[in-house]
Design an enzyme around this catalytic site. Structure first.
Site, short mmCIF file in Angstrom:
data_model
loop_
_atom_site.label_atom_id
_atom_site.label_comp_id
_atom_site.label_asym_id
_atom_site.label_seq_id
_atom_site.Cartn_x
_atom_site.Cartn_y
_atom_site.Cartn_z
N GLN A 1 17.82 1.58 13.29
CA GLN A 1 18.90 1.56 12.62
C GLN A 1 20.12 -0.11 11.97
OE1 GLN A 1 21.51 3.17 15.69
NE2 GLN A 1 19.72 4.10 16.80
N ILE B 1 0.71 -0.70 -0.08
CA ILE B 1 -0.01 0.22 -0.57
C ILE B 1 0.84 0.93 0.04
CG2 ILE B 1 -1.25 1.33 1.31
CD1 ILE B 1 -3.16 -1.41 2.25
N HIS C 1 -14.31 -12.36 -12.29
CA HIS C 1 -14.03 -11.43 -10.76
C HIS C 1 -13.92 -10.21 -10.79
CE1 HIS C 1 -12.20 -15.67 -8.65
NE2 HIS C 1 -11.85 -15.75 -9.45
N GLY D 1 -19.17 -18.89 -6.56
CA GLY D 1 -20.36 -18.25 -6.41
C GLY D 1 -21.50 -18.36 -6.93
N ILE E 1 17.70 -14.69 2.89
CA ILE E 1 18.65 -15.03 2.48
C ILE E 1 17.88 -14.37 1.10
CG2 ILE E 1 19.21 -17.15 2.13
CD1 ILE E 1 19.75 -18.31 4.69
N GLU E 2 16.81 -15.11 0.92
CA GLU E 2 16.01 -15.75 0.18
C GLU E 2 15.85 -14.19 -1.06
OE1 GLU E 2 12.29 -18.21 1.27
OE2 GLU E 2 12.60 -15.88 2.25
N GLU F 1 -13.71 -8.04 -8.99
CA GLU F 1 -13.31 -7.60 -7.74
C GLU F 1 -11.85 -6.79 -8.31
OE1 GLU F 1 -14.23 -10.47 -8.15
OE2 GLU F 1 -12.75 -11.73 -6.80
N ASP G 1 -0.51 -7.24 -3.93
CA ASP G 1 0.34 -6.22 -3.85
C ASP G 1 -0.66 -5.73 -5.09
OD1 ASP G 1 0.60 -5.72 -1.41
OD2 ASP G 1 2.88 -6.31 -1.63
N CYS H 1 -17.29 -16.32 -9.01
CA CYS H 1 -16.58 -17.02 -9.95
C CYS H 1 -17.54 -18.67 -9.22
CB CYS H 1 -15.32 -17.11 -9.27
SG CYS H 1 -14.50 -18.10 -10.31
N1 GLN Z 1 -13.37 -24.40 -8.25
C1 GLN Z 1 -13.88 -23.34 -9.55
C2 GLN Z 1 -13.57 -23.22 -11.07
O1 GLN Z 1 -12.40 -24.11 -10.35
C3 GLN Z 1 -13.82 -21.47 -9.23
C4 GLN Z 1 -12.18 -21.20 -9.56
C5 GLN Z 1 -12.77 -19.47 -8.46
O2 GLN Z 1 -13.77 -19.23 -7.81
N2 GLN Z 1 -11.71 -18.81 -8.82
O3 GLN Z 1 -14.03 -23.63 -11.96
#
Ligand code: GLN
Length: 537
Positions: free
Chosen positions: A193, A19, A511, A387, A149-150, A513, A71, A385
């Protein structure tokens, strides 16, 4: 020629480097500069796509189908940075490239080493952004904490790049923590520091220190840090804890962060745009009193970052409707095998339900119960998705009379596979980067809620899934009142479903979002929050 800002973190992890980097990008944009952000992740996974959300948090997907660090979501929400596959560099990706070159014989008998081969590849990766995009400043955030280290090869690459680019062309901003020690009643600068000492050991002298603190950074503390860390006093900048993450760019502007950075880069302070609008939305978030309570039903609820973009997009929806968001996270397992009365209790006071994406069978029955409750009680439902797949399975079982309906992801032998594997997925053997990924076109049918909300007949949205609605069941669903409001123009894939006799029941295979910003809210989140407000009042 772009200038470079390398952002490192010290003392502890979780200081909010992502952020902070995004906010620095934002204030530079307010000064009229075009920026691009890049995230370097020191883990050996090629990308986070195969990592469990408990290990990594959300996987952010770009238009070009890269599965990247969360991010990048912050970068998207705060800035206009171009974001694609090249915006996330991981140790895994770098080694994969170097080893492929070695196998091809590119190194002509030479011994392949971290310096220069791995560091050269890291620098190439970072410089690709400047080559591809016409930006003024590239901000490179290095994941992890100095001392790990990475991350050493990444830090060594920064050291080299600072030399190669020259003093006013590449700088390092180091984010540290000044803890407040209760027993002593004061803030302590020693960890800062030491952290800067660690950087200097490997040849990096930070130009600017960004100091996270819960108490004000006193003039004495500032002077001490400046002296011991070899940084000018006006370049020790306080980054005080704030209540609202969207306030951080405003704070950076007010405390002169941009002035110090631009001076170090030999750039002028200019007048850019967008600051007024951003400040206004911060004000709205502060001043609104009315709240809307939204429930998110998922199985990674205990992890704060698992649904980051969804949490933020809901906040954006709230800003657009001038309400405060009261986000209630509901563990899907908790509502499994519950009586209708118990479920009613869980959803008491909740004005909208969102079921986010997910993988695997655990928690599925709880999500189905949530979708059923929302459908039967005219509660706004937003499926994303998984959902959407849940909404489909629930409708099949409880409305269309297909009691055993399921996704083949959860039961390969179900009699009613209403959600099944995408045909292109059938031959897939490797798990990494092989889902249906990235932006695809979606056609919206006239007269639907989706079409009304978007206000257009075609949209592009980002995907990340292997399963889809099984078209053989389409007519049966349609007869019972499910509307297929969005489809892929060519493949005839179902991308959006909604219900006729419901105030707001909409579920998407993509998606949305990932494409919401506080000052450019995604229409579906605006619409969902609006419907929830209507339910509440
Ligand atoms: N598991 C489901 C699929 O592969 C939904 C994937 C998700 O919600 N990103 O289609």
């Amino acid at each position: 020629m772009a200038k470079y800002i390398f952002i490192t973190g010290g003392v502890v992890s979780s200081l909010g480097k992502g952020i902070a980097s995004a906010s620095i990008g934002k204030v530079l944009e307010w000064n009229g500069y075009k920026v691009a952000l890049v995230k370097c992740d020191p883990y050996i996974n090629v990308d986070p796509g195969t990592m469990n959300p408990y290990q990594h948090g959300e996987v952010y997907v770009t238009d070009d189908g890269a599965e990247t660090d969360l991010d990048l979501g912050h970068y998207y929400r705060y800035t206009a940075s171009p974001l694609s596959r090249i915006s996330n560099v991981t140790t895994g990706k770098v080694y994969q490239k170097v080893i492929t070159k070695e196998r091809r014989g590119d190194f002509l008998g030479g011994t392949v080493q971290i310096i220069p081969h791995i560091t050269n590849e890291i620098k190439n990766e970072i410089r690709q952004v400047e080559k591809k995009h016409n930006v003024d400043i590239v901000l490179v955030e290095i994941g992890g904490t100095v001392g790990d280290i990475e991350s050493l090869p990444f830090l060594e690459s920064i050291r080299q790049m600072k030399n190669e680019e020259g003093p006013a062309n590449a700088i390092n901003i180091h984010l540290t923590l000044v803890p407040f020690i209760k027993a002593a009643g004061e803030i302590k600068t020693k960890p800062t520091q030491h952290s800067v000492g660690k950087l200097r050991e490997i040849g990096i002298q930070p130009e600017i220190l960004m100091v996270r603190t819960e108490k004000p950074l006193t003039a004495a503390a500032k002077a001490k840090i400046a002296l011991f860390c070899n940084v000018r006093e006006d370049c020790v900048i306080e980054a005080r804890d704030v209540n609202d993450v969207y306030e951080i760019p405003v704070m950076f502007k007010n405390n002169g962060m941009d002035k110090s950075i631009l001076e170090k880069l030999n750039l002028k302070q200019k007048k850019g745009s967008g600051a007024k609008r951003w400040k206004k939305l911060v004000e709205i978030r502060k001043s609104t009193k009315k709240t809307v309570r939204i429930g998110v039903v998922g199985k990674y609820i205990t992890l704060q970052d698992a649904y980051k973009s969804i949490d933020e997009a809901l906040k954006h929806g709230a800003i657009a409707n001038r309400v405060k968001l009261d986000l209630v996270k509901i563990e899907s397992g908790v509502i499994e095998n519950k009586t209708p009365g118990d479920i009613r209790d869980v959803f008491k006071g909740i004005a909208g339900v969102l079921v986010p994406g997910g993988f695997g069978v655990r928690g599925i029955e709880g999500k189905l119960a949530a979708a059923r409750y929302a459908r039967e009680n005219a509660l706004p439902y937003f499926g994303i998705c998984l959902g959407m797949q849940i909404a489909v399975i629930e409708f099949a079982r409880n409305v269309c009379g297909m009691k055993s309906a399921n996704s083949t992801e959860f039961n390969a032998r179900t009699k009613h596979p209403v959600i099944s594997l995408l045909s292109e997925q059938k031959k897939v053997k490797c798990m990494g980067g092989t889902m249906r990924l990235g932006a695809y076109r979606c056609k919206l049918s006239p007269g639907t809620l989706a079409r009304k909300i978007y206000g257009t007949d075609q949209v592009m949205e980002r995907h990340r899934h292997r399963y889809e609605f099984n078209n053989t069941f389409r007519d049966r669903f349609r007869k019972h009142g499910m509307v297929f409001s969005g489809t892929h123009p060519k493949g005839n894939l179902v991308e959006i479903v909604e219900l006729k006799d419901h105030p707001w029941f909409l579920a998407v295979q993509f998606h949305p979002e990932f494409r919401s910003k506080p000052d450019r809210v995604h229409p579906l989140f605006r619409g969902f929050v609006k419907a929830a407000i209507a339910k509440e009042t």
